[in-house]
Design a protein around this motif. Structure first.
Motif, mmCIF file in Angstrom:
data_model
loop_
_atom_site.group_PDB
_atom_site.id
_atom_site.type_symbol
_atom_site.label_atom_id
_atom_site.label_comp_id
_atom_site.label_asym_id
_atom_site.label_seq_id
_atom_site.Cartn_x
_atom_site.Cartn_y
_atom_site.Cartn_z
ATOM 1 N N ALA A 65 37.514 38.725 33.029
ATOM 2 C CA ALA A 65 38.925 38.973 33.329
ATOM 3 C C ALA A 65 39.842 38.153 32.432
ATOM 4 O O ALA A 65 40.889 38.632 31.979
ATOM 5 N N TRP A 69 42.954 39.623 30.176
ATOM 6 C CA TRP A 69 44.279 39.459 30.750
ATOM 7 C C TRP A 69 44.970 38.149 30.407
ATOM 8 O O TRP A 69 46.194 38.072 30.539
ATOM 9 N N ASP A 207 31.705 40.851 34.751
ATOM 10 C CA ASP A 207 32.716 41.224 33.770
ATOM 11 C C ASP A 207 32.869 42.721 33.595
ATOM 12 O O ASP A 207 33.810 43.162 32.920
ATOM 13 N N SER A 210 35.703 43.076 36.726
ATOM 14 C CA SER A 210 36.786 42.127 36.990
ATOM 15 C C SER A 210 38.084 42.444 36.243
ATOM 16 O O SER A 210 39.164 42.305 36.828
ATOM 17 N N PRO A 211 38.067 42.884 34.972
ATOM 18 C CA PRO A 211 39.351 43.237 34.337
ATOM 19 C C PRO A 211 40.065 44.374 35.058
ATOM 20 O O PRO A 211 41.291 44.339 35.231
ATOM 21 N N TYR A 212 39.301 45.379 35.495
ATOM 22 C CA TYR A 212 39.916 46.493 36.218
ATOM 23 C C TYR A 212 40.484 46.021 37.546
ATOM 24 O O TYR A 212 41.597 46.430 37.939
ATOM 25 N N VAL A 214 41.577 42.999 38.423
ATOM 26 C CA VAL A 214 42.788 42.211 38.214
ATOM 27 C C VAL A 214 43.960 43.114 37.855
ATOM 28 O O VAL A 214 45.080 42.946 38.360
ATOM 29 N N LEU A 241 45.761 37.079 38.835
ATOM 30 C CA LEU A 241 44.816 36.170 38.187
ATOM 31 C C LEU A 241 44.400 35.013 39.092
ATOM 32 O O LEU A 241 43.437 34.307 38.776
ATOM 33 N N LEU A 244 40.740 34.496 40.110
ATOM 34 C CA LEU A 244 39.714 33.886 39.271
ATOM 35 C C LEU A 244 39.336 32.484 39.731
ATOM 36 O O LEU A 244 38.141 32.171 39.816
#
Length: 313
Positions: A65, A69, A207, A210-212, A214, A241, A244
């Protein structure tokens, strides 16, 4: 597999394609489980392996993430401070946030991996549970650093970069140590399977999503492309964020629990490699070097203990 078998009639009535696929998958698993070593792997469950995989998944979750981001968040913070121009109308964004974050990530990764390996090498002979405790310390120490980086980004951006570097360095302590833990809590015949499952689980649950997640939380809080102001967009991404540091703290707790299960699982793995009952009441292997693992015997040979570093090399 029993759960899948119990639900095949329901799937057959409502989703016939899924039912056929489930039946084929069940048959394939039952036919080839010995060939792939899956049944052999499941016959000796290791709490340390499961808990260290969960802890390492949190590392992958956080780093994945951050990689996507963190530069966007720092750029939005700069716009909210009135120190830059938005990239609209096809104009190229002017900012060095991605370059700085990439440099910090590379340098902190090299430093963290080397530091973790050296600390493990020095502490493991004196403290048998040093490896999971080092991993826990890295995550539990990295969580407040990441939190401070997020909170300091707007009032003092240079401090945010400093805390990002410290947080990523502490997170990177885990990379080499987790591989060591797997080698001495899993018997030699199952290490390849365990390594593969650990890699798949950590990336699939870490991973990969997690980006999606967030981004989804940020959009739900009003930080999407239609945000009414740069301040609101930066604030929404900041709150997203905050997941995290929380994930890093959970990973630290998993490694602390792994430290409690480590002596038993390491003893079981050693005894099985030596051809002894893994759950015997008496144990002649308790005095073995904690920095060594058991190598399987060669043809006509005997098992031997070697340092973990020799196997990794």
């Amino acid at each position: 597999m029993s759960i899948l078998g119990q639900n095949l009639p329901f799937l057959g009535q409502n989703f016939p394609i899924l039912a056929h696929f489930g039946a084929i998958l069940t048959g394939f698993f039952l036919e080839f489980r010995d060939f792939f070593g899956i049944s052999d792997f499941l016959s000796l469950p290791s709490r340390t392996l499961v808990l260290s995989t969960l802890g390492f998944t949190s590392v992958a979750f956080v780093t994945g993430a951050l990689a996507l981001w963190a530069p966007a968040f720092l750029f939005r913070v700069r716009l909210a401070r009135g120190e830059g121009q938005p990239c609209r109308g096809g104009r190229r964004c002017q900012g060095d946030e991605s370059l700085l974050f990439g440099a910090l990530t590379c340098s902190s990764g090299v430093l963290g991996v080397g530091l973790g390996a050296e600390l493990s090498r020095r502490l493991r002979p004196r403290h048998p549970r040093a490896d999971p405790l080092l991993c826990a310390g890295g995550l539990l120490g990295g969580a407040p650093c990441l939190l401070l980086a997020l909170l300091c980004a707007r009032p003092c951006p240079p401090a945010a970069y400093v805390f990002i570097f410290l947080g990523e360095t502490l997170l990177s302590l885990n990379w080499a140590i987790v591989a060591d833990i797997l080698l001495y809590v899993v018997p030699p015949s199952r290490r390849s399977t365990a390594e593969a499952l650990q890699i798949v689980a950590s990336h699939l649950l870490g991973d990969a999503g997690s980006p999606y997640l967030v981004g989804l939380v940020s959009d739900a809080l009003g930080g999407g492309a239609a945000a009414v102001s740069f301040q609101r967009g930066a604030g929404a991404l900041l709150r997203a964020l905050l997941l995290l540091p929380f994930a890093a703290a959970l990973g630290g707790a998993a490694f602390l629990a792994a430290g409690n299960a480590l002596p038993r699982d390491r003893r079981r793995a050693r005894r099985e490699a030596l051809g002894l009952p893994p759950d015997a009441d008496s144990d002649d292997d308790d005095g073995a070097d904690p920095a060594a693992i058991v190598e399987p015997p060669a043809a006509g040979g005997r098992t031997r203990r070697v340092p973990v570093a020799h196997v990794l090399a």
